[in-house]
Design an enzyme around this catalytic site. Structure first.
Site, PDB file in Angstrom:
ATOM      1  N   ASP A  67       4.457 -19.113 -11.210  1.00 19.54           N
ATOM      2  CA  ASP A  67       5.748 -18.564 -11.616  1.00 19.54           C
ATOM      3  C   ASP A  67       5.918 -17.132 -11.131  1.00 19.54           C
ATOM      4  O   ASP A  67       4.979 -16.527 -10.601  1.00 19.54           O
ATOM      5  CB  ASP A  67       5.917 -18.652 -13.143  1.00 19.54           C
ATOM      6  CG  ASP A  67       4.675 -18.183 -13.917  1.00 19.54           C
ATOM      7  OD1 ASP A  67       3.809 -17.515 -13.314  1.00 19.54           O
ATOM      8  OD2 ASP A  67       4.574 -18.489 -15.113  1.00 19.54           O
ATOM      9  N   ASN A 135       3.956 -19.550 -27.874  1.00 21.86           N
ATOM     10  CA  ASN A 135       4.895 -20.606 -28.308  1.00 21.86           C
ATOM     11  C   ASN A 135       4.605 -21.949 -27.630  1.00 21.86           C
ATOM     12  O   ASN A 135       5.404 -22.872 -27.704  1.00 21.86           O
ATOM     13  CB  ASN A 135       6.344 -20.179 -28.029  1.00 21.86           C
ATOM     14  CG  ASN A 135       6.629 -20.000 -26.539  1.00 21.86           C
ATOM     15  OD1 ASN A 135       5.753 -20.206 -25.700  1.00 21.86           O
ATOM     16  ND2 ASN A 135       7.845 -19.602 -26.215  1.00 21.86           N
ATOM     17  N   HIS A 137       4.214 -22.433 -24.303  1.00 20.25           N
ATOM     18  CA  HIS A 137       4.708 -22.622 -22.934  1.00 20.25           C
ATOM     19  C   HIS A 137       3.553 -22.643 -21.940  1.00 20.25           C
ATOM     20  O   HIS A 137       2.501 -22.047 -22.171  1.00 20.25           O
ATOM     21  CB  HIS A 137       5.781 -21.587 -22.558  1.00 20.25           C
ATOM     22  CG  HIS A 137       5.321 -20.191 -22.273  1.00 20.25           C
ATOM     23  ND1 HIS A 137       5.950 -19.082 -22.789  1.00 20.25           N
ATOM     24  CD2 HIS A 137       4.317 -19.704 -21.507  1.00 20.25           C
ATOM     25  CE1 HIS A 137       5.357 -17.987 -22.344  1.00 20.25           C
ATOM     26  NE2 HIS A 137       4.357 -18.335 -21.569  1.00 20.25           N
ATOM     27  N   GLU A 142       9.458 -23.016 -21.142  1.00 19.75           N
ATOM     28  CA  GLU A 142       9.610 -22.685 -22.556  1.00 19.75           C
ATOM     29  C   GLU A 142       9.843 -23.952 -23.394  1.00 19.75           C
ATOM     30  O   GLU A 142      10.204 -25.004 -22.845  1.00 19.75           O
ATOM     31  CB  GLU A 142      10.801 -21.731 -22.718  1.00 19.75           C
ATOM     32  CG  GLU A 142      10.627 -20.380 -22.027  1.00 19.75           C
ATOM     33  CD  GLU A 142       9.747 -19.408 -22.808  1.00 19.75           C
ATOM     34  OE1 GLU A 142       8.786 -19.841 -23.471  1.00 19.75           O
ATOM     35  OE2 GLU A 142      10.018 -18.193 -22.745  1.00 19.75           O
TER      36      GLU A 142
HETATM   37  C1  GLP Z   1       3.099 -15.532 -19.138  1.00 15.74           C
HETATM   38  C2  GLP Z   1       2.804 -16.418 -17.927  1.00 15.74           C
HETATM   39  C3  GLP Z   1       1.989 -17.617 -18.334  1.00 15.74           C
HETATM   40  C4  GLP Z   1       0.785 -17.163 -19.139  1.00 15.74           C
HETATM   41  C5  GLP Z   1       1.225 -16.446 -20.370  1.00 15.74           C
HETATM   42  C6  GLP Z   1       0.084 -15.987 -21.265  1.00 15.74           C
HETATM   43  O1  GLP Z   1       4.089 -16.054 -19.924  1.00 15.74           O
HETATM   44  N1  GLP Z   1       3.975 -16.872 -17.275  1.00 15.74           N
HETATM   45  O2  GLP Z   1       1.603 -18.331 -17.174  1.00 15.74           O
HETATM   46  O3  GLP Z   1       0.010 -18.275 -19.462  1.00 15.74           O
HETATM   47  O4  GLP Z   1       1.958 -15.317 -19.957  1.00 15.74           O
HETATM   48  O5  GLP Z   1      -0.358 -14.739 -20.873  1.00 15.74           O
HETATM   49  P1  GLP Z   1      -1.669 -14.055 -21.416  1.00 15.74           P
HETATM   50  O6  GLP Z   1      -2.808 -14.719 -20.709  1.00 15.74           O
HETATM   51  O7  GLP Z   1      -1.543 -12.614 -21.010  1.00 15.74           O
HETATM   52  O8  GLP Z   1      -1.716 -14.254 -22.883  1.00 15.74           O
END
Ligand code: GLP
Length: 240
Positions: A67, A135, A137, A142
């Protein structure tokens, strides 16, 4: 689904590294699906360490990132292109021409998503690395996203903007939109490796492993994946 609960930070990184290196060793021209966020950084550190110590090569490896934020130039240190260069690519011998991203600055977003979906349909990902949002995702899919989704533009939910604001000056400057690989595309990977740590991921991990399979918790689609490994620390696994 295989769940591995790590006792400490070191084991968390090691468990994930074992799953990743197994694919790379068996297939030196593997296609990796890569993720950003704070969670996979410890895995990327291990991959760099291993590349330096054991000369594991990435010269024939290709990658696709999950992404990207809409509106952040790749020179912005919060863009996911910047993140990947900084946390992984600069430490290994991957050819940057073999790395693929969604372009969050594209003028025609639909065309950009269609370009990425076409590439994904022509390239089978050998291992897809994932984090998880609090949440539930995965990538930026989402809650409420269709399980049939392909690459698309997303309006980020309040909770995601809040979670991500820790990397920006304030909530007001945190991006509110992103481009993401779709859930059906993530499911096509031969193997999925999802990493999660910390208390704020415990509910999402419970839903992913033991909850009902529902579009309200996008990660729960992985219950249907034939080769999915979930690596968690004790906090993220505390409700299992
Ligand atoms: C963002 C990214 C996700 C990732 C999430 C969790 O939303 N798009 O791909 O899994 O963050 O991030 P973190 O690992 O910093 O908790």
């Amino acid at each position: 689904m295989k769940v591995r609960i790590a006792k400490n930070k070191q084991e968390f990184a090691e468990f994930a590294f074992e799953e990743m290196i197994d694919v790379i060793k068996n297939k030196p021209d593997a296609i990796l699906g890569l993720a950003t966020g704070s969670t996979p950084i410890c895995l990327y550190e291990k991959m760099i360490e291993d590349h330096k110590a054991n000369r594991t090569t990435y010269k024939d490896i290709h990658s696709f990132n999950l992404d990207e934020y809409v509106g952040l130039d790749i020179s912005n240190d919060q863009s996911y292109v910047y993140f990947m260069n900084d946390n992984l690519f600069k430490g290994i011998d991957i050819d940057k021409n073999n790395t693929n991203f969604l372009n969050g600055m594209a003028k025609d977003v639909d065309k950009e998503c269609a370009r990425y979906s076409k590439l994904l349909s022509e390239n089978e990902i050998d291992i897809q690395l994932l984090g998880i949002g609090s949440n539930g995702h995965i990538a930026f899919n989402e809650p409420g996203t269709s399980f049939d989704s392909k690459a698309h533009k997303v309006d980020l939910q309040e909770s995601t903007i809040k979670d991500n604001s820790r990397f920006f000056e304030s909530i007001a400057t945190t991006p509110t939109q992103a481009l993401t690989m779709g859930l059906s595309e993530i499911m096509k990977a031969k193997k999925v490796l999802l990493m999660a740590n910390g208390k704020n991921k415990a509910d999402a991990i419970y839903g992913l492993v033991k909850g009902q399979m529902t579009e309200n918790l996008p990660a729960s689609i992985l219950q249907n994946h034939p080769n999915c490994v979930v690596v968690v620390d004790e906090e993220a696994g505390s409700k299992l």
